[in-house]
Design a protein around this motif. Structure first.
Motif, PDB file in Angstrom:
ATOM      1  N   LEU A  14      33.094  86.901  17.597  1.00  0.00           N
ATOM      2  CA  LEU A  14      34.189  87.587  18.272  1.00  0.00           C
ATOM      3  C   LEU A  14      34.768  88.672  17.361  1.00  0.00           C
ATOM      4  N   THR A  15      35.041  88.314  16.128  1.00  0.00           N
ATOM      5  CA  THR A  15      35.578  89.273  15.160  1.00  0.00           C
ATOM      6  C   THR A  15      34.594  90.420  14.947  1.00  0.00           C
ATOM      7  N   TRP A  16      33.326  90.086  14.785  1.00  0.00           N
ATOM      8  CA  TRP A  16      32.278  91.096  14.599  1.00  0.00           C
ATOM      9  C   TRP A  16      32.226  92.033  15.802  1.00  0.00           C
ATOM     10  N   SER A  17      32.353  91.482  17.001  1.00  0.00           N
ATOM     11  CA  SER A  17      32.296  92.294  18.213  1.00  0.00           C
ATOM     12  C   SER A  17      33.439  93.305  18.241  1.00  0.00           C
ATOM     13  N   TRP A  18      34.652  92.860  17.945  1.00  0.00           N
ATOM     14  CA  TRP A  18      35.791  93.781  17.945  1.00  0.00           C
ATOM     15  C   TRP A  18      35.631  94.854  16.870  1.00  0.00           C
ATOM     16  N   LEU A  19      35.187  94.471  15.692  1.00  0.00           N
ATOM     17  CA  LEU A  19      34.954  95.440  14.621  1.00  0.00           C
ATOM     18  C   LEU A  19      33.889  96.453  15.040  1.00  0.00           C
ATOM     19  N   SER A  20      32.820  95.977  15.658  1.00  0.00           N
ATOM     20  CA  SER A  20      31.751  96.863  16.108  1.00  0.00           C
ATOM     21  C   SER A  20      32.246  97.834  17.167  1.00  0.00           C
ATOM     22  N   ILE A  21      33.051  97.344  18.105  1.00  0.00           N
ATOM     23  CA  ILE A  21      33.601  98.227  19.141  1.00  0.00           C
ATOM     24  C   ILE A  21      34.392  99.358  18.487  1.00  0.00           C
ATOM     25  N   LEU A  22      35.260  99.016  17.560  1.00  0.00           N
ATOM     26  CA  LEU A  22      36.079 100.032  16.899  1.00  0.00           C
ATOM     27  C   LEU A  22      35.223 101.056  16.163  1.00  0.00           C
ATOM     28  N   ILE A  23      34.222 100.594  15.438  1.00  0.00           N
ATOM     29  CA  ILE A  23      33.371 101.509  14.669  1.00  0.00           C
ATOM     30  C   ILE A  23      32.539 102.394  15.588  1.00  0.00           C
ATOM     31  N   ILE A  24      31.963 101.806  16.631  1.00  0.00           N
ATOM     32  CA  ILE A  24      31.127 102.598  17.543  1.00  0.00           C
ATOM     33  C   ILE A  24      31.976 103.636  18.279  1.00  0.00           C
ATOM     34  N   VAL A  25      33.099 103.219  18.828  1.00  0.00           N
ATOM     35  CA  VAL A  25      33.917 104.110  19.655  1.00  0.00           C
ATOM     36  C   VAL A  25      34.645 105.168  18.829  1.00  0.00           C
ATOM     37  N   PHE A  26      35.124 104.805  17.634  1.00  0.00           N
ATOM     38  CA  PHE A  26      35.981 105.716  16.898  1.00  0.00           C
ATOM     39  C   PHE A  26      35.340 106.401  15.697  1.00  0.00           C
ATOM     40  N   ILE A  27      34.149 105.987  15.273  1.00  0.00           N
ATOM     41  CA  ILE A  27      33.512 106.664  14.141  1.00  0.00           C
ATOM     42  C   ILE A  27      32.116 107.135  14.527  1.00  0.00           C
ATOM     43  N   ASP A  28      31.204 106.204  14.738  1.00  0.00           N
ATOM     44  CA  ASP A  28      29.814 106.588  15.013  1.00  0.00           C
ATOM     45  C   ASP A  28      29.671 107.389  16.300  1.00  0.00           C
ATOM     46  N   GLY A  29      30.319 106.953  17.347  1.00  0.00           N
ATOM     47  CA  GLY A  29      30.162 107.598  18.642  1.00  0.00           C
ATOM     48  C   GLY A  29      31.138 108.724  18.911  1.00  0.00           C
ATOM     49  N   LEU A  30      31.970 109.073  17.944  1.00  0.00           N
ATOM     50  CA  LEU A  30      33.006 110.079  18.153  1.00  0.00           C
ATOM     51  C   LEU A  30      32.489 111.354  18.815  1.00  0.00           C
ATOM     52  N   PRO A  31      31.439 111.998  18.289  1.00  0.00           N
ATOM     53  CA  PRO A  31      31.003 113.250  18.923  1.00  0.00           C
ATOM     54  C   PRO A  31      30.270 113.045  20.255  1.00  0.00           C
ATOM     55  N   PHE A  32      29.879 111.823  20.551  1.00  0.00           N
ATOM     56  CA  PHE A  32      29.137 111.552  21.781  1.00  0.00           C
ATOM     57  C   PHE A  32      30.034 111.031  22.910  1.00  0.00           C
ATOM     58  N   LEU A  33      31.116 110.368  22.545  1.00  0.00           N
ATOM     59  CA  LEU A  33      31.977 109.729  23.541  1.00  0.00           C
ATOM     60  C   LEU A  33      33.257 110.492  23.844  1.00  0.00           C
ATOM     61  N   TRP A  34      33.643 111.382  22.944  1.00  0.00           N
ATOM     62  CA  TRP A  34      34.926 112.056  23.075  1.00  0.00           C
ATOM     63  C   TRP A  34      34.723 113.576  23.109  1.00  0.00           C
ATOM     64  N   PRO A  35      35.465 114.296  23.943  1.00  0.00           N
ATOM     65  CA  PRO A  35      35.394 115.762  23.897  1.00  0.00           C
ATOM     66  C   PRO A  35      36.009 116.264  22.583  1.00  0.00           C
ATOM     67  N   ALA A  36      35.402 117.277  22.000  1.00  0.00           N
ATOM     68  CA  ALA A  36      35.827 117.786  20.691  1.00  0.00           C
ATOM     69  C   ALA A  36      37.296 118.213  20.683  1.00  0.00           C
ATOM     70  N   TRP A  37      37.786 118.760  21.783  1.00  0.00           N
ATOM     71  CA  TRP A  37      39.163 119.241  21.796  1.00  0.00           C
ATOM     72  C   TRP A  37      40.171 118.109  21.612  1.00  0.00           C
ATOM     73  N   LEU A  38      39.750 116.868  21.830  1.00  0.00           N
ATOM     74  CA  LEU A  38      40.664 115.734  21.670  1.00  0.00           C
ATOM     75  C   LEU A  38      40.850 115.311  20.213  1.00  0.00           C
ATOM     76  N   TYR A  39      39.884 115.657  19.343  1.00  0.00           N
ATOM     77  CA  TYR A  39      39.970 115.124  17.986  1.00  0.00           C
ATOM     78  C   TYR A  39      39.709 116.116  16.852  1.00  0.00           C
ATOM     79  N   GLU A  40      39.007 117.207  17.084  1.00  0.00           N
ATOM     80  CA  GLU A  40      38.585 118.052  15.972  1.00  0.00           C
ATOM     81  C   GLU A  40      39.712 118.811  15.294  1.00  0.00           C
ATOM     82  N   GLN A  41      40.526 119.492  16.073  1.00  0.00           N
ATOM     83  CA  GLN A  41      41.553 120.363  15.508  1.00  0.00           C
ATOM     84  C   GLN A  41      42.776 119.581  15.051  1.00  0.00           C
ATOM     85  N   LYS A  42      43.329 120.024  13.945  1.00  0.00           N
ATOM     86  CA  LYS A  42      44.579 119.430  13.473  1.00  0.00           C
ATOM     87  C   LYS A  42      45.637 119.615  14.563  1.00  0.00           C
ATOM     88  N   GLY A  43      46.348 118.557  14.874  1.00  0.00           N
ATOM     89  CA  GLY A  43      47.349 118.601  15.931  1.00  0.00           C
ATOM     90  C   GLY A  43      46.820 118.141  17.281  1.00  0.00           C
TER      91      GLY A  43
END
Length: 182
Positions: A14-43
């Motif tokens: 369970l702990t591993w699953s939650w950690l994996s979700i966070l890493i995939i969604v917010f680090i590894d998958g960032l450019p694939f899952l999120w539009p660049a305008w949501l995260y790239e620019q400061k602000g």
């Protein structure tokens, strides 16, 4: 394996699953899952995600998420991570979060997940040995391999062994029951 040991390992999964979700969604998958305008620019609303990714690059010189060092097969591995691993860990987080025990089908899914995660990690770790030392020093490689990648070998290995034995015990019990009824 005793029921209490299985429940203890289920909490690890369970702990591993939650950690994996966070890493995939917010680090590894960032450019694939999120539009660049949501995260790239400061602000931008989720710029903290870009900062998290930048931290990964600065601390580990992570060659897997830097285009100039990433292997050609990395987009394929990211597709597997998003298309297979992410749904599996979301399902695991839901199932284990509800306190449910595993079924034979769930154990088989986790066996395949663990094997695929190990295989992908082994590919990535092997690639790290062939990067030009000008771009990725031995010290950086060792930190990357032993601090960042080692858990992605250790935990799936333990999961693979756990699920193998759970399935083995299921099949053995079924075989024993069939022989007894013959």
């Amino acid at each position: 394996m005793s029921t209490s040991a299985m429940k203890g390992l289920d909490k690890v999964w369970l702990t591993w699953s939650w950690l994996s979700i966070l890493i995939i969604v917010f680090i590894d998958g960032l450019p694939f899952l999120w539009p660049a305008w949501l995260y790239e620019q400061k602000g931008s609303p989720f710029h903290v995600l870009q900062q998290l990714r930048d931290y990964d690059i600065n601390v580990y010189n992570d060659p897997l998420i830097q285009d100039h060092m990433a292997p050609n097969y990395m987009p394929f591995l990211f597709a597997i991570e998003i298309g297979f691993q992410l749904p599996v860990v979301i399902f695991n987080a839901y199932r284990f979060g509800k306190g449910k025990t595993t079924t034979g089908g769930h154990e088989l899914l986790l066996l395949i997940y663990a094997f695929e995660t190990l295989f992908s990690t082994a590919l990535c770790m092997t690639h790290a040995f062939y990067i030009d030392p000008k771009d990725f020093s031995r010290e950086q490689r060792d930190v990357f391999l032993y601090q960042l990648m080692a858990p992605w070998v250790a935990v799936p290995t333990l999961m693979f062994v756990d699920m193998y034995w759970r399935l083995y015990n299921r099949v053995s019990a079924t075989n024993h029951a069939v022989k007894k009824n013959q």
